[in-house]
Design an enzyme around this catalytic site. Structure first.
Site, PDB file in Angstrom:
ATOM      1  N   CYS A 114      39.831-100.009   1.622  1.00 41.16           N
ATOM      2  CA  CYS A 114      40.946-100.599   1.552  1.00 41.16           C
ATOM      3  C   CYS A 114      42.178-100.019   2.842  1.00 41.16           C
ATOM      4  CB  CYS A 114      41.754-100.149   0.379  1.00 41.16           C
ATOM      5  SG  CYS A 114      41.516 -98.307  -0.097  1.00 41.16           S
ATOM      6  N   ARG A 170      55.667 -97.421  -4.703  1.00 42.96           N
ATOM      7  CA  ARG A 170      54.514 -96.502  -4.142  1.00 42.96           C
ATOM      8  C   ARG A 170      54.863 -95.179  -4.813  1.00 42.96           C
ATOM      9  NH1 ARG A 170      50.368 -96.371   0.506  1.00 42.96           N
ATOM     10  NH2 ARG A 170      49.824 -97.933  -0.609  1.00 42.96           N
ATOM     11  N   ASP A 195      36.606 -95.763  -0.691  1.00 45.56           N
ATOM     12  CA  ASP A 195      37.846 -95.341  -0.352  1.00 45.56           C
ATOM     13  C   ASP A 195      37.867 -93.904   0.224  1.00 45.56           C
ATOM     14  OD1 ASP A 195      40.692 -95.149  -0.304  1.00 45.56           O
ATOM     15  OD2 ASP A 195      40.850 -94.855  -2.465  1.00 45.56           O
ATOM     16  N   HIS A 206      45.847 -99.376  -8.285  1.00 50.11           N
ATOM     17  CA  HIS A 206      46.265-100.060  -6.782  1.00 50.11           C
ATOM     18  C   HIS A 206      46.109-101.483  -7.279  1.00 50.11           C
ATOM     19  CE1 HIS A 206      47.842-100.518  -2.953  1.00 50.11           C
ATOM     20  NE2 HIS A 206      46.923-100.059  -2.239  1.00 50.11           N
ATOM     21  N   ARG A 211      46.092-108.529   2.538  1.00 48.23           N
ATOM     22  CA  ARG A 211      47.313-108.139   1.873  1.00 48.23           C
ATOM     23  C   ARG A 211      48.393-108.805   1.684  1.00 48.23           C
ATOM     24  NH1 ARG A 211      47.251-102.414   0.908  1.00 48.23           N
ATOM     25  NH2 ARG A 211      48.900-103.000  -0.657  1.00 48.23           N
ATOM     26  N   GLN A 224      46.264-104.121  -4.013  1.00 46.50           N
ATOM     27  CA  GLN A 224      45.346-104.008  -3.204  1.00 46.50           C
ATOM     28  C   GLN A 224      43.992-105.040  -3.742  1.00 46.50           C
ATOM     29  OE1 GLN A 224      44.583-101.995  -0.292  1.00 46.50           O
ATOM     30  NE2 GLN A 224      43.113-103.324  -0.117  1.00 46.50           N
TER      31      GLN A 224
HETATM   32  N1  NVA Z   1      43.015 -93.713  -2.745  1.00 43.35           N
HETATM   33  C1  NVA Z   1      43.986 -93.655  -1.634  1.00 43.35           C
HETATM   34  C2  NVA Z   1      44.360 -94.950  -1.435  1.00 43.35           C
HETATM   35  C3  NVA Z   1      45.152 -95.112  -0.144  1.00 43.35           C
HETATM   36  C4  NVA Z   1      45.640 -96.553  -0.143  1.00 43.35           C
HETATM   37  C5  NVA Z   1      45.165 -92.911  -2.138  1.00 43.35           C
HETATM   38  O1  NVA Z   1      45.760 -92.765  -3.302  1.00 43.35           O
HETATM   39  O2  NVA Z   1      45.710 -92.073  -1.097  1.00 43.35           O
HETATM   40  N1   CP Z   2      45.715 -99.782   1.592  1.00 43.45           N
HETATM   41  C1   CP Z   2      46.717 -99.461   1.667  1.00 43.45           C
HETATM   42  O1   CP Z   2      47.330 -99.382   0.550  1.00 43.45           O
HETATM   43  O2   CP Z   2      47.272 -99.081   2.694  1.00 43.45           O
HETATM   44  P1   CP Z   2      48.652 -97.989   3.022  1.00 43.45           P
HETATM   45  O3   CP Z   2      48.407 -97.018   2.441  1.00 43.45           O
HETATM   46  O4   CP Z   2      48.796 -98.242   4.647  1.00 43.45           O
HETATM   47  O5   CP Z   2      49.606 -98.891   2.325  1.00 43.45           O
END
Ligand code: NVA
Ligand code: CP
Length: 310
Positions: free
Chosen positions: A263, A105, A223, A132, A291, A135
């Site tokens: 998500c 991540r 989101d 992502h 997930r 997801q």
């Molecule tokens: N768009 C959000 C998704 C988090 C799961 C981010 O990148 O923070």
């Molecule tokens: N939706 C998602 O990726 O959640 P987290 O950021 O908690 O992993």
């Protein structure tokens, strides 16, 4: 048998439609409990590398490895300092000597490509600035549970920021034939390269600034407006996105069997409100559960034919 053995998963377009079908079929079967006690990843380890926070991604990859007989180790960036304490290519060439896969991540999609270029084990995108894809596997498992596995022509409407989630939705339109509409304020449209992926595949994606596009949607998805790392733009964004909030009233305008997905995490009062999460059309906690199933399926198909090397 695993259909993506040893490959990287940096984008949904790293899989074909047939491979997606296999992964989702496995995910449904795992959710039904048909893999109970089956340990195809016995003796294998996965490193979970986090430059940013996570609840769902961290828990589901860890528990998923455990349930498949493998092991997961979480490495936060305060520990490994990707690109700061150590260059990314060196991290990759260390990890590949010990573990059988790496989930990352990261801030930059480029970091995942750099890991993939230097590590000979599967690299899995657990969210980047651009995409992502893990997801979206869970999201489409959730959508299929509602509408069946032929989703061609189903209207998936994403509303909000043209961010990583919006981009991955476009890729899923390419793979599944859903009719994807992305509704954003002016200036927050999805990534141009991702739109080009759709054009090249002959997939039509609708971009609009008009909230009217939500009515009649089979799937409405939103989101956060302020993704991790964008906190400095918070005020500008809150102003730009005003009006793009998913409300219970908006959910009442969906197709008769339409569903609402998010998500998570949700920033209540911004892109949505608690009443939308609690609405009868909401499937957000099924989506979160999936997930686990969808990623176990992914892990099986990427790593299930590797043998422990010790
Ligand atoms: N768009 C959000 C998704 C988090 C799961 C981010 O990148 O923070
Ligand atoms: N939706 C998602 O990726 O959640 P987290 O950021 O908690 O992993």
């Amino acid at each position: 048998a695993p259909v993506m053995a040893g490959r990287d998963f940096l984008s949904n377009l790293d899989m074909t439609g047939a491979e997606l079908r296999a992964v989702l079929d496995t995910a449904h079967s795992m959710k039904r409990g048909e893999w109970r006690g089956v340990k195809p990843l016995s003796g294998l380890s996965l490193a979970l590398v986090f430059e940013k926070a996570s609840l769902r991604t961290r828990t589901t990859f860890d528990v998923g490895m455990y349930q498949l007989g493998g092991h997961a180790i979480t490495l936060s960036n305060t520990e490994i300092g990707l690109g700061t304490r150590e260059r990314v290519s060196d991290v990759a060439r260390n990890l590949e000597r010990w573990v059988d896969g790496v989930m990352g991540r990261v801030y930059l999609q480029q970091t995942l490509h750099e890991l993939a270029d230097h590590a000979d084990v599967p690299i899995i995108n657990g969210l980047s600035d651009m995409l992502h894809p893990a997801q979206l596997l869970a999201d489409y498992q959730t959508i299929e549970a509602e509408f069946g596995s032929d989703l061609r022509g189903k209207r998936v409407v994403y509303i909000g920021d043209g961010n990583n989630l919006a981009n991955s939705h476009i890729h899923m339109g390419v793979l599944t034939g859903t009719q994807v509409t992305i509704v954003t304020p002016v200036g927050y449209e999805p990534n141009a390269g991702v739109l080009m992926d759709a054009v090249k595949s002959g997939t039509e994606i609708t971009l609009t600034h008009d909230l009217g596009a939500v009515a009649g949607a089979d799937v409405l998805y939103t989101d956060v407006w302020i993704s991790m790392g964008m906190e400095a733009e918070a005020d500008i964004r809150r102003r730009a996105f005003r009006g793009y909030q998913v409300t219970p009233h908006m959910l009442d305008t969906l197709a008769p069997q339409g569903i609402f997905l998010h998500c998570l995490p949700a920033h209540y009062g911004e892109e949505t409100v608690p009443e939308a999460t609690e609405h009868p059309r909401s499937r957000v906690f099924d989506q979160a559960e999936n997930r686990l199933h969808a990623q176990k399926a992914l892990l099986y198909h990427l790593m299930g034919s590797l043998r422990p090397r010790w």
